[in-house]
Design an enzyme around this catalytic site. Sequence first.
Site, PDB file in Angstrom:
ATOM      1  N   ASP A  48     -46.099  -6.153   4.067  1.00  0.00           N
ATOM      2  CA  ASP A  48     -44.822  -7.014   3.781  1.00  0.00           C
ATOM      3  C   ASP A  48     -44.551  -8.077   4.774  1.00  0.00           C
ATOM      4  O   ASP A  48     -43.748  -9.190   4.528  1.00  0.00           O
ATOM      5  CB  ASP A  48     -43.854  -5.511   5.106  1.00  0.00           C
ATOM      6  CG  ASP A  48     -43.299  -4.488   4.044  1.00  0.00           C
ATOM      7  OD1 ASP A  48     -43.786  -4.556   2.683  1.00  0.00           O
ATOM      8  OD2 ASP A  48     -42.916  -3.540   3.964  1.00  0.00           O
ATOM      9  N   ALA A  49     -45.297  -8.675   5.889  1.00  0.00           N
ATOM     10  CA  ALA A  49     -45.519  -9.538   7.172  1.00  0.00           C
ATOM     11  C   ALA A  49     -46.299 -10.449   6.036  1.00  0.00           C
ATOM     12  O   ALA A  49     -44.862 -11.535   6.767  1.00  0.00           O
ATOM     13  CB  ALA A  49     -46.391  -9.031   8.274  1.00  0.00           C
ATOM     14  N   GLU A 131     -36.702  13.118 -19.987  1.00  0.00           N
ATOM     15  CA  GLU A 131     -37.103  11.882 -18.138  1.00  0.00           C
ATOM     16  C   GLU A 131     -36.038  12.770 -17.579  1.00  0.00           C
ATOM     17  O   GLU A 131     -35.099  13.283 -17.841  1.00  0.00           O
ATOM     18  CB  GLU A 131     -36.405  10.248 -19.107  1.00  0.00           C
ATOM     19  CG  GLU A 131     -34.938  10.106 -19.563  1.00  0.00           C
ATOM     20  CD  GLU A 131     -34.303   8.808 -20.294  1.00  0.00           C
ATOM     21  OE1 GLU A 131     -35.496   8.324 -20.808  1.00  0.00           O
ATOM     22  OE2 GLU A 131     -33.217   8.408 -20.630  1.00  0.00           O
ATOM     23  N   LYS A 133     -33.080  12.484 -14.967  1.00  0.00           N
ATOM     24  CA  LYS A 133     -31.618  12.400 -14.557  1.00  0.00           C
ATOM     25  C   LYS A 133     -30.774  11.677 -13.560  1.00  0.00           C
ATOM     26  O   LYS A 133     -31.138  12.638 -12.186  1.00  0.00           O
ATOM     27  CB  LYS A 133     -30.495  13.187 -15.101  1.00  0.00           C
ATOM     28  CG  LYS A 133     -29.166  12.867 -15.075  1.00  0.00           C
ATOM     29  CD  LYS A 133     -27.643  13.816 -15.950  1.00  0.00           C
ATOM     30  CE  LYS A 133     -26.452  13.296 -16.377  1.00  0.00           C
ATOM     31  NZ  LYS A 133     -26.185  12.958 -15.259  1.00  0.00           N
ATOM     32  N   GLU A 191     -29.821   2.553 -14.464  1.00  0.00           N
ATOM     33  CA  GLU A 191     -29.484   3.582 -13.001  1.00  0.00           C
ATOM     34  C   GLU A 191     -29.388   2.861 -12.072  1.00  0.00           C
ATOM     35  O   GLU A 191     -30.775   2.552 -12.144  1.00  0.00           O
ATOM     36  CB  GLU A 191     -30.011   4.858 -13.446  1.00  0.00           C
ATOM     37  CG  GLU A 191     -28.697   5.790 -12.378  1.00  0.00           C
ATOM     38  CD  GLU A 191     -27.680   6.270 -13.218  1.00  0.00           C
ATOM     39  OE1 GLU A 191     -27.330   5.940 -14.660  1.00  0.00           O
ATOM     40  OE2 GLU A 191     -27.053   7.455 -13.058  1.00  0.00           O
ATOM     41  N   LYS A 308     -33.296  12.997 -25.195  1.00  0.00           N
ATOM     42  CA  LYS A 308     -33.510  11.826 -26.560  1.00  0.00           C
ATOM     43  C   LYS A 308     -34.618  12.206 -27.588  1.00  0.00           C
ATOM     44  O   LYS A 308     -35.509  12.401 -27.300  1.00  0.00           O
ATOM     45  CB  LYS A 308     -33.163  11.171 -25.312  1.00  0.00           C
ATOM     46  CG  LYS A 308     -32.612   9.989 -25.126  1.00  0.00           C
ATOM     47  CD  LYS A 308     -32.702   8.469 -23.938  1.00  0.00           C
ATOM     48  CE  LYS A 308     -31.929   9.324 -22.939  1.00  0.00           C
ATOM     49  NZ  LYS A 308     -32.124   7.441 -21.816  1.00  0.00           N
ATOM     50  N   CYS A 429     -23.022  39.316  23.827  1.00  0.00           N
ATOM     51  CA  CYS A 429     -23.213  40.673  25.378  1.00  0.00           C
ATOM     52  C   CYS A 429     -22.680  39.505  26.853  1.00  0.00           C
ATOM     53  O   CYS A 429     -22.833  40.643  27.849  1.00  0.00           O
ATOM     54  CB  CYS A 429     -24.629  40.310  25.661  1.00  0.00           C
ATOM     55  SG  CYS A 429     -25.382  38.979  25.893  1.00  0.00           S
ATOM     56  N   CYS A 451     -28.763  41.525  25.458  1.00  0.00           N
ATOM     57  CA  CYS A 451     -28.465  41.131  23.637  1.00  0.00           C
ATOM     58  C   CYS A 451     -28.298  41.403  23.006  1.00  0.00           C
ATOM     59  O   CYS A 451     -29.374  41.437  22.171  1.00  0.00           O
ATOM     60  CB  CYS A 451     -28.403  39.309  23.725  1.00  0.00           C
ATOM     61  SG  CYS A 451     -27.440  39.042  22.247  1.00  0.00           S
TER      62      CYS A 451
HETATM   63  O1  D41 Z   1     -31.036   8.633 -15.533  1.00  0.00           O
HETATM   64  C1  D41 Z   1     -28.913   8.903 -15.751  1.00  0.00           C
HETATM   65  N1  D41 Z   1     -28.376   9.032 -15.253  1.00  0.00           N
HETATM   66  C2  D41 Z   1     -29.386   8.234 -17.417  1.00  0.00           C
HETATM   67  C3  D41 Z   1     -28.074   8.291 -17.818  1.00  0.00           C
HETATM   68  C4  D41 Z   1     -31.286   8.251 -17.825  1.00  0.00           C
HETATM   69  N2  D41 Z   1     -32.050   8.827 -17.893  1.00  0.00           N
HETATM   70  N3  D41 Z   1     -30.420   8.748 -19.319  1.00  0.00           N
HETATM   71  C5  D41 Z   1     -29.485   8.120 -20.076  1.00  0.00           C
HETATM   72  N4  D41 Z   1     -28.529   7.882 -21.497  1.00  0.00           N
HETATM   73  C6  D41 Z   1     -27.434   7.201 -21.781  1.00  0.00           C
HETATM   74  C7  D41 Z   1     -27.377   7.129 -23.155  1.00  0.00           C
HETATM   75  C8  D41 Z   1     -28.260   7.429 -24.070  1.00  0.00           C
HETATM   76  C9  D41 Z   1     -26.425   6.888 -23.931  1.00  0.00           C
HETATM   77  C10 D41 Z   1     -28.710   5.953 -23.920  1.00  0.00           C
HETATM   78  C11 D41 Z   1     -27.841   7.892 -19.436  1.00  0.00           C
HETATM   79  C12 D41 Z   1     -26.617   7.482 -19.517  1.00  0.00           C
HETATM   80  N5  D41 Z   1     -26.694   6.816 -20.635  1.00  0.00           N
HETATM   81  C13 D41 Z   1     -25.313   7.536 -19.052  1.00  0.00           C
HETATM   82  N6  D41 Z   1     -25.532   7.587 -17.837  1.00  0.00           N
HETATM   83  C14 D41 Z   1     -24.023   7.577 -17.474  1.00  0.00           C
HETATM   84  C15 D41 Z   1     -23.438   7.103 -18.912  1.00  0.00           C
HETATM   85  C16 D41 Z   1     -24.167   7.680 -19.401  1.00  0.00           C
END
Ligand code: D41
Length: 693
Positions: A48-49, A131, A133, A191, A308, A429, A451
Amino acid sequence: MQPSLFDGGGSGNAPDAADWRVRAAWLIAELNRHNYAYYALDNPSIPDADYDRLFGELQTLEQLHPELNTPDSPTQRVGTAPLPQFDQITHSIPMLSLGNGFGDADIVEFDRRVRDGLDTHTETEIDYAVELKFDGLAINLRYEDGVLVQAATRGDGSTGENVTSNIRTIRAIPLRLHSDNPPKVLDVRGEVLMFKADFARLNERQRSAELKEFANPRNAAAGSLRQLDSRITAQRTLRFFAYGIGILDGAEMPPSHSALLDWYKTLGLPVCKERAVVKGAQGMLGFFGEVGTKRGKLPYEIDGVVYKVNRLQQQQMLGFVSRAPRFALAHKFPAEEATTQVLDIEVQVGRTGAITPVARLAPVFVGGATVTNATLHNEDEVRRKDIQIGDTVIVRRAGDVIPEVVSYVAERRSATAQPFVMPTLCPICGSEIVRLEDEAIARCSGGWVKCPAQRKGGLQHFASRRAMDVEGLGDQLIDQLVDRGIITTAADLYKLGIVKLAALDRMADKSAQNVVAALEKSKSTTLGRFIYALGIRHVGEATAKELASHFGDIDAVIQASEEQLLEVADIGPVVAKSILAFFSDQLNVELVEQLRAAGVYWAANLPAETKSKFLSGKTFVLTGTLPTLSRDEAAALIEAAGGKVAGSVSKKTSYVVAGAEAGSKLTKAEELNVSILDEDGLRTLLESDHDKN
Ligand code: D41
């Protein structure tokens, strides 16, 4: 080391400092490369430095030569003057939402719908990209000819807010794509989130500055991204992971979701590595299970996984239903947080007399169970969080962790809310409650003699599975026996007969017989179990075993001096003092005698239990104030796991555990590259041992 502008000349591959244009371009490329390594590859390429030094040099160059200013310079990430408001932006292609599923049946049903939609033979398994969320904020990044030109929140899916200045401060997001031939237009979707460690640091800063703390990383990320003053956003470490695409002009659409993410990675966009391509419902559920076990160890919060259909062609064939694609599904974990009302705050008295404030709650379903009580840990914690009786609060129940109150909802506090007052006398107690100077925990001074709560706790511990293992002697039975004055000490348990037991509520003759038989069976034990069962503070199972194998018999343990105790592998001063204090109480020595007289025995000359504990040989240094553990408590946990606690940091230190207002020890640790843990980190480390067993 790279030469700097000020050290009078270049060497190696770095351009000559005299040619400032070339130097600036080199610095930009270099800094961007390090950002990429750090944020996208998760593989830092420079301390970092050194980064800060190169950064400072570029800043100076740009100040001296304002004409230099390039939009993709990392110095452009410091934020700009506040906006009066965010402009609205209409997404060229709407940002869709995700359908939700919860149980296995929803996933099987999703897979069936997909196959029906594709008219696929039941035998053919669909490939799904799976994956995480992320629990953050969805965002659209617009790149034109490879340069980030605009960023907008998802908003309602059709229109969002222009947060470009804020997004530009996020080092994880490339200001220019890594490509000699970038698409004309590319909308990257993903995200924005805050890592747990960055969230903890932010809240620590907020606390020191006496500003309001954020309830969770998601709120912190949202609050940071929605700052009109992007200079504030720049001070918060936000992250980004890409997972979708909007407009693409001037390049071929990748043939699958996995190929899209692979392509993103080559462009320098961060893509989460916890992803896979699996087959069918079984594959998806397998991934869900795997992620569930890893969840607590991830550096960020997730609220589920996303499935997906992998092939783009199949995605297109499936189309959409009410703003959500039919090709995707979010499989969510049960919500870990919920709001409810604090009906009262009471205190609980533990086995060692520890007084724990507990919030009595209006029942709420959270983390997959109905919760009516949540711990408030200790008095300071109640003050710090300012939880009052009558408040609406956020309750959290993550995995198997005991439910806790996260924060109160300020907007919903009523004028009749009552602050918690720590009682001065034990509610059970009537003995005085005392709190030692450097301890976070207040304790009932009555001991188990006075107690009943401590007596019950002690007996429950004595009978528990890993101690004397008395099957069928449950908490409610112990409560009755103590409340009716039938037993006082553990030795009294062995005087219980079938007649007395059968006279208790909910006890049939048969169960009474079983309890007596279980008590009889428990008499044959091991010295380690016996020592553990005594419930000496800071003496967990492992330390008890260690004592057993070191001393070989109980009398030697009772008579051991502090020096002798310290000779035991992995016993430190805190644990040693606690053992001494326990046996300096004549009643405890008598209890041991009575138990032996009642027939409790163990095989002599146990085979040496030599298994070394998992933190053996590791040295820890504690600094600063930890959120919930006192120094002694933290030290005891470390010692119990075999670690040593030292007073100063050196090269030999394995870990520094740092809390709020950590001072020079932390600096020293950073200088020496010693691993630094916060309280959560320490707990995770300690728990990692259980995972192995
Ligand atoms: O990680 C997530 N929050 C996430 C959100 C994700 N991994 N994949 C996402 N894929 C989509 C589509 C399939 C519609 C492209 C999403 C979201 N949508 C999403 N996040 C908020 C509304 C929709």
